[in-house]
Design an enzyme around this catalytic site. Structure first.
Site, PDB file in Angstrom:
ATOM      1  N   SER A 163      98.746 104.678 103.805  1.00  0.00           N
ATOM      2  CA  SER A 163      98.783 104.546 102.348  1.00  0.00           C
ATOM      3  C   SER A 163      98.650 105.912 101.664  1.00  0.00           C
ATOM      4  O   SER A 163      98.220 106.891 102.262  1.00  0.00           O
ATOM      5  CB  SER A 163      97.642 103.654 101.875  1.00  0.00           C
ATOM      6  OG  SER A 163      97.615 102.461 102.623  1.00  0.00           O
TER       7      SER A 163
HETATM    8  N1  SAH Z   1      94.971 101.061 106.284  1.00  0.00           N
HETATM    9  C1  SAH Z   1      96.106 101.727 106.922  1.00  0.00           C
HETATM   10  C2  SAH Z   1      97.435 101.409 106.289  1.00  0.00           C
HETATM   11  C3  SAH Z   1      97.824 100.021 106.554  1.00  0.00           C
HETATM   12  S1  SAH Z   1      99.527  99.603 106.490  1.00  0.00           S
HETATM   13  C4  SAH Z   1      95.894 103.218 107.014  1.00  0.00           C
HETATM   14  O1  SAH Z   1      94.867 103.728 106.569  1.00  0.00           O
HETATM   15  O2  SAH Z   1      96.771 103.894 107.592  1.00  0.00           O
HETATM   16  C5  SAH Z   1      99.286  97.865 106.727  1.00  0.00           C
HETATM   17  C6  SAH Z   1      98.935  97.454 108.129  1.00  0.00           C
HETATM   18  O3  SAH Z   1      98.636  96.075 108.089  1.00  0.00           O
HETATM   19  C7  SAH Z   1     100.065  97.643 109.132  1.00  0.00           C
HETATM   20  O4  SAH Z   1      99.656  98.472 110.177  1.00  0.00           O
HETATM   21  C8  SAH Z   1     100.337  96.217 109.610  1.00  0.00           C
HETATM   22  O5  SAH Z   1     100.643  96.142 110.993  1.00  0.00           O
HETATM   23  C9  SAH Z   1      99.020  95.533 109.322  1.00  0.00           C
HETATM   24  N2  SAH Z   1      99.081  94.071 109.201  1.00  0.00           N
HETATM   25  C10 SAH Z   1      99.967  93.296 108.537  1.00  0.00           C
HETATM   26  N3  SAH Z   1      99.665  91.994 108.679  1.00  0.00           N
HETATM   27  C11 SAH Z   1      98.546  91.933 109.445  1.00  0.00           C
HETATM   28  C12 SAH Z   1      97.742  90.880 109.947  1.00  0.00           C
HETATM   29  N4  SAH Z   1      98.001  89.585 109.701  1.00  0.00           N
HETATM   30  N5  SAH Z   1      96.662  91.191 110.703  1.00  0.00           N
HETATM   31  C13 SAH Z   1      96.367  92.479 110.987  1.00  0.00           C
HETATM   32  N6  SAH Z   1      97.078  93.530 110.536  1.00  0.00           N
HETATM   33  C14 SAH Z   1      98.162  93.256 109.780  1.00  0.00           C
END
Ligand code: SAH
Length: 205
Positions: free
Chosen positions: A53
């Site tokens: 992000s």
């Molecule tokens: N917090 C992260 C950015 C997240 S991007 C950082 O600091 O880099 C969003 C993430 O959510 C992705 O890696 C995706 O794989 C994950 N995601 C999406 N749906 C999900 C679910 N149901 N359970 C766990 N992770 C999930």
């Protein structure tokens, strides 16, 4: 310094959050050609087609969560591990979950290399939360759901806070803060954001 200035100018004003963000080097969580752009206020690609992000959004979400050093925090969406590392500076314990094993493995390696010992990262569908460790003081969801998942709301302790983006994945979403009260849940809309969708099941990688 330029980095902190950019964060402040975008509304990240909490001193503890700024200090935490100063201590966590975003370049460690961004690989290859994109590491040159780690200090720019923009989302960047990471493995498995996901994104790390934008720093100002990480700051705003962390600030909205009002983390204290007594808190047990659950993060849904480990991604690069950057947000979890910032939470780990402020909280007692952080549990972070991603549906891609590869992202979790890579994030674990970075936490170990930086001697960050209060994060537990694991692979699962985070929309079910983590009942073994519930209730949580704080829950941060970093992928967008159409509505706040009921299972996650139920895993928040009374007085606890959850911050999450809600809305359709390909449109502008709302960042929401939910506070659990004795009798129910209070909802506040904080701003508009754009996140990848919260998907069901595990990722292929
Ligand atoms: N917090 C992260 C950015 C997240 S991007 C950082 O600091 O880099 C969003 C993430 O959510 C992705 O890696 C995706 O794989 C994950 N995601 C999406 N749906 C999900 C679910 N149901 N359970 C766990 N992770 C999930």
């Amino acid at each position: 310094m330029q980095f902190l200035y950019a964060l402040r100018s975008k509304g990240v004003t909490d001193t503890a959050v700024l200090t935490a963000m100063e201590r966590v080097d975003r370049a460690s969580y961004v690989k290859g050609i994109f590491s040159d752009r780690a200090y720019e206020d923009m989302p960047l690609p990471i493995s498995c087609g996901q994104t790390i992000s934008q720093p100002s959004i990480v700051g705003i979400m962390t600030q909205a969560l009002k983390v204290t050093n007594r808190d047990k925090v659950l993060e849904i969406g480990t991604g690069s591990g950057y947000q979890a590392a910032i939470l780990a500076q402020l909280a007692r314990r952080v549990y972070t979950v991603d549906r891609y094993k590869r992202l979790v493995d890579e994030a674990r390696d970075i936490f170990a290399a930086h001697d960050i010992t209060n994060i537990t990262a694991f692979t699962a569908d985070g929309s079910h939360g983590y009942s073994e460790q519930a209730p949580f003081d704080k829950i941060l969801v970093t992928a967008a759901a159409e509505d706040p998942p009921g299972t996650l709301l139920a895993q928040l302790r009374v007085g606890g806070i959850m911050v999450l983006p809600v809305g359709q994945s390909d449109t502008v979403q709302s960042l929401i803060r939910v506070t659990r009260t004795e009798t129910g849940y209070d909802y506040e809309e904080l701003r508009s954001v754009r996140f990848v969708p919260l998907l069901e099941g595990l990722g292929a990688d």
